[in-house]
Write an enzyme that holds these catalytic residues in place. Sequence first.
Site, PDB file in Angstrom:
ATOM      1  N   GLY A  12      10.500 -32.294 -86.859  1.00 54.81           N
ATOM      2  CA  GLY A  12      10.222 -30.861 -86.752  1.00 54.81           C
ATOM      3  C   GLY A  12      11.027 -30.051 -87.761  1.00 54.81           C
ATOM      4  O   GLY A  12      11.901 -30.585 -88.465  1.00 54.81           O
ATOM      5  N   ASP A  13      10.669 -28.752 -87.872  1.00 53.53           N
ATOM      6  CA  ASP A  13      11.374 -27.822 -88.762  1.00 53.53           C
ATOM      7  C   ASP A  13      11.343 -28.238 -90.226  1.00 53.53           C
ATOM      8  O   ASP A  13      12.278 -27.977 -90.981  1.00 53.53           O
ATOM      9  CB  ASP A  13      12.839 -27.637 -88.307  1.00 53.53           C
ATOM     10  CG  ASP A  13      12.926 -27.145 -86.880  1.00 53.53           C
ATOM     11  OD1 ASP A  13      12.033 -26.391 -86.475  1.00 53.53           O
ATOM     12  OD2 ASP A  13      13.879 -27.530 -86.180  1.00 53.53           O
ATOM     13  N   LYS A  16       6.851 -26.195 -91.981  1.00 52.50           N
ATOM     14  CA  LYS A  16       5.386 -26.145 -91.789  1.00 52.50           C
ATOM     15  C   LYS A  16       4.866 -24.712 -91.895  1.00 52.50           C
ATOM     16  O   LYS A  16       3.831 -24.461 -92.515  1.00 52.50           O
ATOM     17  CB  LYS A  16       5.015 -26.727 -90.410  1.00 52.50           C
ATOM     18  CG  LYS A  16       5.421 -28.185 -90.234  1.00 52.50           C
ATOM     19  CD  LYS A  16       5.103 -28.694 -88.845  1.00 52.50           C
ATOM     20  CE  LYS A  16       5.961 -28.093 -87.758  1.00 52.50           C
ATOM     21  NZ  LYS A  16       7.398 -28.444 -87.810  1.00 52.50           N
ATOM     22  N   GLY A  17       5.591 -23.769 -91.264  1.00 53.98           N
ATOM     23  CA  GLY A  17       5.153 -22.365 -91.261  1.00 53.98           C
ATOM     24  C   GLY A  17       4.961 -21.848 -92.669  1.00 53.98           C
ATOM     25  O   GLY A  17       3.950 -21.240 -93.001  1.00 53.98           O
ATOM     26  N   GLY A  40       9.064 -22.990 -83.679  1.00 51.89           N
ATOM     27  CA  GLY A  40       9.554 -21.802 -84.383  1.00 51.89           C
ATOM     28  C   GLY A  40       9.183 -21.984 -85.833  1.00 51.89           C
ATOM     29  O   GLY A  40       9.771 -22.810 -86.521  1.00 51.89           O
ATOM     30  N   HIS A  41       8.155 -21.282 -86.284  1.00 53.45           N
ATOM     31  CA  HIS A  41       7.644 -21.462 -87.647  1.00 53.45           C
ATOM     32  C   HIS A  41       7.981 -20.220 -88.469  1.00 53.45           C
ATOM     33  O   HIS A  41       7.516 -19.122 -88.163  1.00 53.45           O
ATOM     34  CB  HIS A  41       6.138 -21.723 -87.630  1.00 53.45           C
ATOM     35  CG  HIS A  41       5.776 -23.017 -86.954  1.00 53.45           C
ATOM     36  ND1 HIS A  41       4.489 -23.453 -86.798  1.00 53.45           N
ATOM     37  CD2 HIS A  41       6.556 -23.979 -86.413  1.00 53.45           C
ATOM     38  CE1 HIS A  41       4.491 -24.629 -86.183  1.00 53.45           C
ATOM     39  NE2 HIS A  41       5.738 -24.961 -85.927  1.00 53.45           N
ATOM     40  N   THR A  42       8.769 -20.414 -89.508  1.00 50.02           N
ATOM     41  CA  THR A  42       9.247 -19.280 -90.300  1.00 50.02           C
ATOM     42  C   THR A  42       8.362 -19.025 -91.510  1.00 50.02           C
ATOM     43  O   THR A  42       8.008 -19.958 -92.226  1.00 50.02           O
ATOM     44  CB  THR A  42      10.693 -19.561 -90.793  1.00 50.02           C
ATOM     45  OG1 THR A  42      11.458 -20.044 -89.688  1.00 50.02           O
ATOM     46  CG2 THR A  42      11.337 -18.314 -91.368  1.00 50.02           C
ATOM     47  N   THR A 131      14.003 -27.177 -75.372  1.00 51.20           N
ATOM     48  CA  THR A 131      14.123 -25.759 -75.712  1.00 51.20           C
ATOM     49  C   THR A 131      14.127 -24.892 -74.447  1.00 51.20           C
ATOM     50  O   THR A 131      14.205 -23.669 -74.526  1.00 51.20           O
ATOM     51  CB  THR A 131      12.959 -25.322 -76.615  1.00 51.20           C
ATOM     52  OG1 THR A 131      11.736 -25.568 -75.913  1.00 51.20           O
ATOM     53  CG2 THR A 131      12.954 -26.079 -77.936  1.00 51.20           C
ATOM     54  N   GLN A 225       6.161 -29.131 -84.118  1.00 50.39           N
ATOM     55  CA  GLN A 225       7.118 -30.241 -83.998  1.00 50.39           C
ATOM     56  C   GLN A 225       6.891 -31.260 -85.131  1.00 50.39           C
ATOM     57  O   GLN A 225       6.490 -30.862 -86.214  1.00 50.39           O
ATOM     58  CB  GLN A 225       7.037 -30.908 -82.609  1.00 50.39           C
ATOM     59  CG  GLN A 225       7.548 -30.043 -81.474  1.00 50.39           C
ATOM     60  CD  GLN A 225       6.538 -29.038 -80.954  1.00 50.39           C
ATOM     61  OE1 GLN A 225       5.416 -29.389 -80.643  1.00 50.39           O
ATOM     62  NE2 GLN A 225       6.926 -27.788 -80.830  1.00 50.39           N
ATOM     63  N   THR A 301      14.014 -21.348 -82.989  1.00 45.10           N
ATOM     64  CA  THR A 301      13.662 -20.949 -81.625  1.00 45.10           C
ATOM     65  C   THR A 301      14.908 -20.720 -80.782  1.00 45.10           C
ATOM     66  O   THR A 301      15.027 -19.723 -80.084  1.00 45.10           O
ATOM     67  CB  THR A 301      12.760 -22.022 -80.974  1.00 45.10           C
ATOM     68  OG1 THR A 301      11.539 -22.041 -81.707  1.00 45.10           O
ATOM     69  CG2 THR A 301      12.445 -21.718 -79.524  1.00 45.10           C
ATOM     70  N   ARG A 304      20.185 -23.125 -82.172  1.00 44.12           N
ATOM     71  CA  ARG A 304      21.156 -24.227 -82.149  1.00 44.12           C
ATOM     72  C   ARG A 304      21.358 -24.805 -83.554  1.00 44.12           C
ATOM     73  O   ARG A 304      20.399 -24.881 -84.327  1.00 44.12           O
ATOM     74  CB  ARG A 304      20.639 -25.356 -81.239  1.00 44.12           C
ATOM     75  CG  ARG A 304      20.624 -25.015 -79.772  1.00 44.12           C
ATOM     76  CD  ARG A 304      20.053 -26.149 -78.946  1.00 44.12           C
ATOM     77  NE  ARG A 304      18.621 -26.328 -79.173  1.00 44.12           N
ATOM     78  CZ  ARG A 304      17.898 -27.286 -78.611  1.00 44.12           C
ATOM     79  NH1 ARG A 304      18.465 -28.163 -77.828  1.00 44.12           N
ATOM     80  NH2 ARG A 304      16.595 -27.365 -78.841  1.00 44.12           N
ATOM     81  N   PRO A 305      22.593 -25.265 -83.880  1.00 47.41           N
ATOM     82  CA  PRO A 305      22.779 -25.907 -85.186  1.00 47.41           C
ATOM     83  C   PRO A 305      21.944 -27.188 -85.247  1.00 47.41           C
ATOM     84  O   PRO A 305      21.895 -27.943 -84.272  1.00 47.41           O
ATOM     85  CB  PRO A 305      24.275 -26.239 -85.231  1.00 47.41           C
ATOM     86  CG  PRO A 305      24.856 -25.869 -83.931  1.00 47.41           C
ATOM     87  CD  PRO A 305      23.828 -25.182 -83.098  1.00 47.41           C
TER      88      PRO A 305
END
Length: 427
Positions: A12-13, A16-17, A40-42, A131, A225, A301, A304-305
């Site tokens: 994940g992360d 993708k966004g 959480g897609h930035t 989460t 994800q 989202t 967290r680190p």
Amino acid sequence: MAISVLVGTQWGDEGKGKIIDVLTRDVDMVVRFQGGNNAGHTVEIGTEKFVLHLVPSGIFRNNALCVIGNGVVVDPLELTKEIKELRERDVEVSPKRLELSTRCHLIMPYHRIMDAMHEQARSEGKKIGTTKRGIGPAYADKASRIGIRALEMLDPKRFESRFREQAEYYNTIISASAMEALDIDAEWAKLAETAEFLAPFVTDTVLTVNKAARENRNILFEGAQGMWLDVDYGTYPFVTSSNTTTSGACTGSGLSPKYIDDVVGVMKAYTTRVGAGPFPTELLDDTGEFLRAEGHEFGATTGRPRRCGWFDAVASRYSCMVNGIDMLAITKLDVLDKFEELKICTAYEVNGERGTDMPSDNDEITIAKPIYETMPGWRSPTCDARSFDELPENARLYLNRLSELVNAKIGIISVGPNRDQTFTHNG
Ligand code: GDP
Ligand code: IMO
Ligand code: MG
């Protein structure tokens, strides 16, 4: 573009966004097909930064209709909040731009409590680090055939009686724990208001997606994800509760696999993971800290680190195989700009035996010792490069090696969070 599925190939992360937003320039429809507001897609456009949780990342381009497909679990209160926040920032989110599947299962307040309860009950070392958005319990209700679906919001009386019935059942479980039981009347008041707000968005999106496919429209499926969080293929039980891989796009939207033309895999130039579970190339030293600082690796989202480590070609090759990746989008290359040398994991050693395939057993992945090869860094900024040829030679060698190791071609390279820090490549 035709019909493409975009998935995360790691934990994940991957960015993708950002890639969805870039690709949406050429598409007619963007479809979320699994997960929920655990995502959480930035998307960064100029100086504006948006983080999307349920609304597809195609919402910033007016040419695209955004669809939340049946495979997504939707917290109606959170979706309402997200739509309102986007509107406040002048993003048009009307039923003309966004459709919500009648068949989506809803995340109810008791799911969030159950998620927290399950985590609390797990002993140290067994906690998943979810989460806490109620994702697992909502998918569990779907499989147990007691879930409430979005279509029930269209009939307030029916929705109320279903909600009260389920909430009372869950309250008996919650009351037996240390958690506070739900105030059912207060929760219903919030849900009734939200159901009214969301009703105009609710429609049979299976029809919408199939009509678009038959009319040869360009459709982009937005995975949430990543491969190693997939409930079937991931590092079970340290996974999420949906199919995050390519095949999830079909079950989560109602489109037959025969329509899918290609698959885009988003892959960070290194590896991160947020939450618990095995991570063979994790760096628990200054190098890991440095990656976190350079890459701003904090959860979109939960804040967290994120855990950081070297690129893992064992995990990524397996992921490209399962997802059937036609084209990789490599992101965050710029984060590696300052390294003197870079490591790539090419094999795992488990109980003295070396292997290049990802084990199915989580216990084996947990004890796997990564075997590395080392490549020289490039020690110069890449954020202004706009073509493969403009990259330093060692960066090109690094990318070519990743592509060779994971057995997939590179089609897109990202060198910064902004839309324009992206270019195509025929690798
Ligand atoms: P997603 O969940 O896959 O959409 O990814 P996230 O949005 O959670 O995390 C990716 C983060 O990296 C976001 O903060 C993006 O703005 C940022 N990002 C995306 N691509 C790049 C890139 O190429 N370079 C840098 N430095 N940041 C990027
Ligand atoms: P995007 O779409 C990274 C992780 C959680 C936890 C595990 C299970 O932004 O890439 P859940 O709440 O789903 O039951 O948590 O999955 N997780 C993510 N990690 N990116 C995500 O989404 C994630 N969604 C869930 O941290 O380890
Ligand atoms: Mg994310």
